[in-house]
Structures are given as structure tokens and as C-alpha cells.
Scaffold this active site. Structure first.
Site, PDB file in Angstrom:
ATOM      1  CB  SER A 704      -1.046   0.268   1.112  1.00 57.86           C
ATOM      2  OG  SER A 704      -0.141  -0.007   2.359  1.00 57.86           O
ATOM      3  CE  LYS A 747      -3.315   0.956   5.379  1.00 60.41           C
ATOM      4  NZ  LYS A 747      -2.997   0.461   3.677  1.00 60.41           N
TER       5      LYS A 747
END
Length: 802
Positions: A704, A747
Site C-alpha cells: 500500500s 489508516k
């Protein structure tokens, strides 16, 4: 009117002389005759029969007195049901018997006993119900006997034969009645006699009385006679078997008493016979199959033959005790109220909406079809997020017993399935032990830490759990020690795990996986305020009036003193603060302690974790990335430096293989689109590229960070700064496409804590925004990117080229 024989020492007896002989009834004129009516309950009278019955009702007594005062004749019929105490003409059968009153006996309790003789059948033409009694106009019924033919003789002979067979099996028929039937010469007479003696059912008797044709009447009586004979034969066989069993029991009792006497003479104080009797009584009362009962009874017989105090006898005793302690066929009743379940779970657990919804759905299906055995629920998530406690809340909310089995470190198959009795110290496995502990056959069993199961030479416990967790097989689970099938199909199993990848594939296939994510900062704050504070106040002997902690102080504990996915360390830290506050209250005599943020270091010492701070300037080659960890989301800045060289690539920061591949993909994707980006296509030959992720001691991996590395590299190559208030996450491909990632909720919370104003996420993750906290969505702008161009336009400050 009741058919009860009351014995009385001093009855008042009235003998009635019947001046009219029954022979007078042979008058064949079918004229209408008027009589008072006596109604019988549960009794049917036939012609030529003598019966006695008790009269207690007012109307019946009046009818009886009128009959005596006239010619002692009365019409007797039967009530259709026993319910009516004051029957009307509609409540009685229209076919009865004209009878002659022979005797009445006045009893002390107001009853009158009547002896009557039946004369002829008769049918009611019309009936009157006046206030005194029932009266009726009746017409006698005369039946013509059939011609004396071979068929008639055969019918009579067959009827007498069947009656003799019945009389042999029945001991209640007097000899004179048998002779009367034997001497009967007409079909009608023998039919009436047999029906009066043999048939017990009132409706069947009335059916015979109402049959006028004598041949049909006799055929009908023969059907009833054969049926009664068969019933007597069956009763005789049943009585014979019962007597045999009684004889066997008496023999066994006699031998046991002899053995008991011998043991007493020998001074044997261990009364084994009494114990075995107790065992057998408990075995017979078990709600289990006959096969299981017979197996236990055989063990009792073995125990009887064992010498007192023998080791093998002790083993058998332990086995029988273990089997009898199991709740065979004992179930608790589920009280599935979805609103109540939701309230209990919400009260005990904050957040976890997806988990709660999945559990409510499972219980809703169970409520609609209680016989269905659904999927096993497996709660997967980091430590301390409430996996174990939510299972306990489910059990409490639906009224089931709760048992927890810790599977961490179990590496012996016998721990699950039990040890065979041939081994010394054998015992049942953990599953059967949990059932015994619960005391019911349908508890909620929590299999904790299923991903921690071991495997060695002692066997594979995973294989044993396959049968336990398979709803198609566990209805006959056999523990090696119990060695009898036990039904586990009604048990509700819930399993927990920290790492899904460590759950064996066959087990995972049998379970409905529910993932629990780590708690966000806001969730931890709410859990602490609503649950942990109250719990720890009670444990530490404090009250809300004595101790308070400010919201800022609670946030500081979460951010600076704990770094975890769950709330266990947070709870211990709060408890530590309370203990120090308790010392202050006692030592200084303070009435109240309020802990504020500046005072935390006095209670907990220096801060253990330093929060990341947003850079004060927009920098070239520095991009804020977002990462997921087992303790929540983190911001992860990526730095890129271009150095004079010949194209070497340096990757530092304890990067994993996947993250290193992402860096190489970023470089290759930029080379492929260098002209479109206005980048020198030979940059990879002129510069050494160094990509670094700070905090090098912390291992990092995953795809990611692909867009983050690409943006930092483009910023360095174009010499354009990156907006410091922008963070991003996403996987990059060689063609510049942005692929979706996981852990978006954690996140975004990390970005919110840092003060980020804009987050770039893959377009395919747009649907995942439903999981993101509302406070985050309200504070941060989200950009959805499907290619690297969108990312660069949103992140680079194109008007600030240096």
C-alpha cells in the site's frame, strides 16, 4: 342417576308383587303405550335381563313413584352423554326397554336402589318433559326370528363357540350365565345375552339394542365378541411377561440379599450392592438411548464381580460417575429477543457494529428455525478488542450456559477427544468436560485462541476439532473416555483467533469468519469513559465522587502511554493512576482527586510514545503515507533522495520484500511515463535513488506504499514540493493504476490524529468509507484515485516549483 352399589346395613326395602306376568308382553298388537321414563347414565338395559341401579335425581324419583303407583311398568333408556343431570328428550336414545319394577330399597343417604326386569324393546313415538318427570308414548318392537335353517344353526353354533372361547379367557363370568347362553335357541336372545355380559362400551351396547334384525344383531355381537377375545389374549400375554419379569426380579433380589448377608458376615463394610442399586436407578432415569443405558448397566454388572477395593473396580466407578454426571438430554430454553440481545451487547461493548450485526443475524435465523444448526462463528482480531467478552454477552442475553475452553498451546489430540480408559489416569476431553461443567447439552462454548493449536507426535488436535465443529457430524460425537455418542448439535460454538492465516484451512472452512479491527483513538476513549472507568473504580475501592480524570488526560494516556490494538494496557494504566490516587487520598486526607493532563507524568512517569507532528513546511521528496499495524493505523513518511551516480537503488528502513518490490514498480512506472511527466528519460542513469522509511528499527511491509513512493520520487525528480497536509495510500502498477488496499478505517484515524486535511485513497475503496468514523469524514477531504495522475495533481504543489 348413578350405577353405584351402596352397602347399607339398615335399608328400607319395598317388595313389589308384579301382578302382570311378563308373558303378557306377548300381546302382538302394535298399540301406543304411555309410560314414565327412567334414564340411565353409563348403563344399557336389554330385554329379559335384570339390573339394579341407584336413583338420586328428583325427576327420576318422581318417575319411579308414578310407575309404582300405576302398574309397576316403566320405560328405561340411556342418556347419550354423561354430562346432563337433567336430560331432555333430545338427550336420550329413542330405543330402550319396557321394564317391570321388582324391588326398591330406600337408603339412608337419600338414594333409592331399584331392581328392574326388562320385558320388550320399545321405541319412543313422542316424549314430554314436564316439571315433574319425563313421560313418553312408546311402541313395542317385535322381532321375527328367522326360519330354522342350516345357516341359522351355523350362526348360533359359531356364536356359542366364540362365547366359550371368551369365557375360557375371562374368569369373571358366572357358570349359570354360561349355561344360559349355551341353552339359548334364538339369534335375538343369544345376541342380547352376550352383549349384556361381554360388551363394556355403552355406545356399542346401545348399537346392539337398536339393531332390530336378530341375525344382523347376532353378527354384530360376534364382531364385538371376537374383538374382546383378542384383547383378552393380548392382556394375558402382557400379564405373563410381567409375571416373568417379577419372578426374575424376585430371584435377583433373593440372591442379592444372600450376597449382602455373606458380605456382612465377612465384615465387608463397602456396601457394593447398595451403590450398584443407586447406579442403576440413576441409569434408568437418564434421557439417553437404550444402547447407552445397556452399556452402563453392563459396567455395573462388571463392578459387582470385582473384589472390594480393587484397582479395576475404582476405574469402573470413576467411569460410571463421569457418565452419570453428563447432562444427557437436558437443555436450557433459549430466550432469543433480538432487542434484548442488542441492548446487552451494546451495553457491554462500544462500536463493533459489523460484528454485532453478524451475531444478530445468526440469532435471528436460530429464532425462526430452532432445529437448524448454523455456521460456527469465528471472531478474528488482535488481542484485547473484546472477542472473549462478546461471546459471554451473547450467552447471557439468550439464557445459555457459558463455558470457555483455552486452546492455546494444546498439542495433544486426547485433550480434545479424551483418553482411552486403558491408560492410567484417563479422563474425558475438554469438550465433554465443558458440557459437564455447563450442566446442559446446549451451552455456548467459547473455543479461545484456536489459531494457537499445536501439533506433534501426540496427534493433531485440529483433526479432533473437525468433528466437533461440523454440524453434520457432531450429533454423535464420541469421546474416547466416555466411549458413547453424545449429541453436540445443539451446542453454540464460538471460536476466537488473533491471526486468520494460522487457522488450519479445514477448520476455517467450517466457520463463519467475523473480523474485528483494532480500536481507533475515539473508540478507545469511549470504551474507557463508559466501561473501564466504572469497572476500575469498583476494583480500586473508589467512587466517581472521589476520583475523576479529565478528557484531555484520557486522550493523553491513549496516545502517549499505550500503543495497542485493544484496551487491556489502557485498563491497566487507568488502574495504575487510580492506585496512586488512592494513596494520595489516604495520605493527604483529600476528599477528591481530579487527574488533569499536565499531572499525568506525576502518576505515570515520562511519556512512552511521542506522537508524530505535521511538518511545518512543504518539502520536496517527502510524502506522508498511511500504514496499518496490529495496534492500529500509523502515518509513515517516505523520503526520496537523488544523488549523483550511475543508477543504483538504495532501499532502507527495514522494508519487507513486498515493499521493496513496490519501490521498484514505482521507478519502472515513472520511467515508462517519463515524457508525459516532463521527466528526463535517462534519470535512472544519472542518479542514485535512495528511498527511506523512517524508524528503521520497525519492520515494514505491504504493497500500500506504492503511490506514496511514486509521488515522493516524482516530487524529487521534478523538484516540486508535496503538500504537507496530504496523506495517501494505495498500491501502484507498472501502468500507473491505483489498486485498493485494506485497513482504511485505522489508516484514516492515524491521519486525523496527525492533522491531515486531505487523504488520497484508491477509487475502489470508496465503498469502505462507511466504516470510517464520522468525526474523520467530517474533518478530512477524500480524493478517490484510479491512476497516478490523479494522485500527483492532488498532492504536488505545481505552482511552487523550485
Amino acid at each position: 342417576m348413578e350405577n353405584i352399589e351402596n352397602k347399607n346395613n339398615n335399608p328400607s326395602v319395598t317388595q313389589i308383587n308384579d301382578t302382570n306376568s311378563p308373558a303378557e308382553s306377548n300381546n302382538k298388537k302394535e298399540s301406543i303405550e304411555h309410560y314414565t321414563v327412567l334414564t340411565l347414565r353409563g348403563l344399557v338395559m336389554f330385554p329379559k335381563s335384570i339390573i339394579h341401579f341407584d336413583v338420586g335425581r328428583r325427576k327420576t324419583k318422581i318417575a319411579l313413584m308414578k310407575a309404582i303407583n300405576q302398574d309397576q311398568r316403566v320405560f328405561i333408556t340411556t342418556q347419550k352423554t354423561l354430562d346432563f343431570s337433567d336430560p331432555t328428550p333430545n338427550d336420550i336414545f329413542d330405543i330402550g326397554v319396557i321394564a317391570s319394577i321388582k324391588q326398591i330399597i330406600r337408603l339412608r343417604d337419600g338414594l333409592v336402589r331399584v331392581v328392574a326386569e326388562g320385558l320388550d324393546r320399545a321405541k319412543i313415538v313422542s316424549a314430554i318433559d314436564n316439571d315433574e318427570c319425563l313421560e313418553a308414548d312408546v311402541k313395542r318392537i317385535y322381532t321375527k326370528e328367522p326360519v330354522d335353517s342350516p345357516e341359522t344353526k351355523a350362526l348360533l353354533r359359531t356364536a356359542k363357540y366364540f362365547f366359550e372361547e371368551y369365557a375360557k379367557k375371562s374368569t369373571k363370568i358366572p357358570q349359570d350365565i354360561i349355561m344360559m347362553v349355551k341353552d339359548a335357541i334364538s339369534c335375538g336372545e343369544i345376541a342380547d345375552n352376550i352383549a349384556d355380559i361381554v360388551i363394556k362400551d355403552v355406545s356399542k351396547k346401545q348399537e346392539v339394542l337398536s339393531t332390530i334384525n336378530s341375525v344382523k344383531r347376532l353378527e354384530k355381537v360376534m364382531d364385538f365378541l371376537v374383538e374382546e377375545t383378542q384383547i383378552l389374549s393380548i392382556e394375558e400375554r402382557i400379564h405373563s411377561r410381567v409375571r416373568e419379569r417379577i419372578d426374575e426380579n424376585q430371584k435377583e433380589y433373593y440372591l442379592r440379599e444372600q450376597l449382602r448377608a455373606i458380605q456382612e458376615e465377612l465384615g465387608d463394610t463397602d456396601d457394593i450392592l447398595r451403590d450398584i442399586d443407586d447406579y442403576k436407578e440413576k441409569i434408568f432415569s437418564l434421557r439417553t438411548t437404550d444402547e447407552n443405558k445397556n452399556k452402563l448397566l453392563k459396567e455395573c454388572d462388571k463392578l459387582l464381580k470385582m473384589p472390594p477395593g480393587s484397582h479395576e473396580g475404582s476405574v469402573i466407578r470413576s467411569y460410571i460417575d463421569a457418565c452419570l454426571e453428563l447432562p444427557w438430554g437436558i437443555y436450557t430454553k433459549d430466550s432469543i429477543n433480538l432487542e434484548k440481545v442488542r441492548k446487552v451487547i451494546d451495553k457491554d461493548h462500544y462500536g463493533m457494529e459489523k460484528v454485532k450485526e453478524s451475531i444478530i443475524e445468526q440469532l435471528a435465523v436460530k429464532y425462526l428455525n430452532n432445529d437448524i444448526n448454523g455456521q460456527i462463528i469465528c471472531l478474528v482480531g488482535p488481542p484485547g478488542v473484546g472477542k472473549t467478552s462478546i461471546a459471554k454477552s451473547i450467552a447471557n442475553s439468550i439464557g445459555r450456559k457459558y463455558v470457555r475452553i483455552a486452546l492455546g498451546g494444546v498439542h495433544d489430540e486426547a485433550e480434545i477427544r479424551g483418553h482411552r480408559r486403558t491408560y492410567i489416569g484417563a479422563m474425558p476431553g475438554r469438550i465433554i468436560s465443558a458440557i459437564k461443567q455447563a450442566g446442559s447439552s446446549n451451552p455456548l462454548i467459547l473455543l479461545d485462541e484456536i489459531d494457537k493449536l499445536g501439533k506433534d507426535f501426540k496427534g493433531d488436535p485440529t483433526s479432533a476439532l473437525l468433528e466437533v465443529l461440523d454440524s453434520e457430524q457432531n450429533n454423535s460425537f464420541v469421546d474416547h473416555y466416555i466411549d458413547m455418542p453424545f449429541d453436540l448439535s445443539k451446542v453454540m460454538f464460538i471460536t476466537t483467533a488473533n491471526d486468520y492465516s494460522m487457522i488450519p484451512t479445514p477448520l476455517a472452512d467450517r466457520m463463519d469468519i467475523i473480523h474485528l479491527s483494532s480500536y481507533t483513538r475515539e473508540e478507545k476513549f469511549n470504551i474507557a469513559k463508559k466501561h473501564l472507568l466504572t469497572k476500575q473504580l469498583e476494583k480500586n475501592g473508589l467512587t466517581s465522587k472521589l476520583f475523576k480524570i479529565s478528557d484531555n488526560a484520557m486522550y493523553d494516556i491513549i496516545d502517549s502511554y499505550t500503543r495497542e490494538a485493544g484496551v487491556r494496557t489502557l485498563e491497566r494504566t487507568i488502574s495504575k493512576v487510580m492506585k496512586k490516587a488512592a494513596v494520595t487520598i489516604i495520605s493527604n486526607g483529600m476528599k477528591k482527586v481530579i487527574v488533569k493532563q499536565p499531572e499525568l507524568e506525576k502518576y505515570l512517569g515520562p511519556k512512552k510514545f511521542k506522537n508524530d507532528t505535521l511538518s511545518e513546511i512543504d518539502e520536496i521528496g517527502v510524502v506522508t503515507g498511511l500504514a496499518w499495524t496490529s495496534v492500529g493505523g500509523e502515518t509513515m513518511p517516505i523520503e526520496v533522495a537523488l544523488l549523483e551516480g550511475n543508477g543504483k537503488i538504495e532501499l532502507t528502513g527495514s522494508l519487507g520484500d513486498v515493499m521493496k518490490e513496490s519501490a521498484k514498480i514505482a521507478i519502472s512506472s515513472i520511467r515508462a511515463r517519463a515524457k508525459d511527466l516532463n521527466i528526463d528519460s535517462d534519470f535512472y542513469k544519472k542518479y542514485d535513488i535512495h528511498i527511506h522509511a523512517p524508524e528503521g528499527a520497525v519492520p515494514k511491509d505491504g504493497p500500500s506504499a506504492g503511490v506514496t513512493m511514486t509521488t515522493a520520487l516524482v516530487s524529487a525528480l521534478l523538484n516540486i514540493p508535496v503538500n504537507r497536509s496530504v496523506a495517501m495510500t494505495g498500491e501502484i502498477t507498472l501502468r500507473g493504476k491505483v489498486l485498493p488496499i485494506g485497513g482504511l478505517k485505522e489508516k484514516t484515524m492515524a491521519a486525523y490524529r496527525l492533522g491531515i486535511k486531505k487523504i488520497i485513497i484508491p477509487k475502489d475503496n470508496q465503498s469502505d468509507l462507511e466504516e470510517v468514523d464520522k468525526v474523520v469524514k467530517d474533518s478530512i477531504e477524500f480524493v478517490f484515485a484510479d491512476n497516478i495522475d490523479t494522485v500527483l495533481r492532488s498532492a504536488l504543489l505545481l505552482d511552487k516549483e523550485v
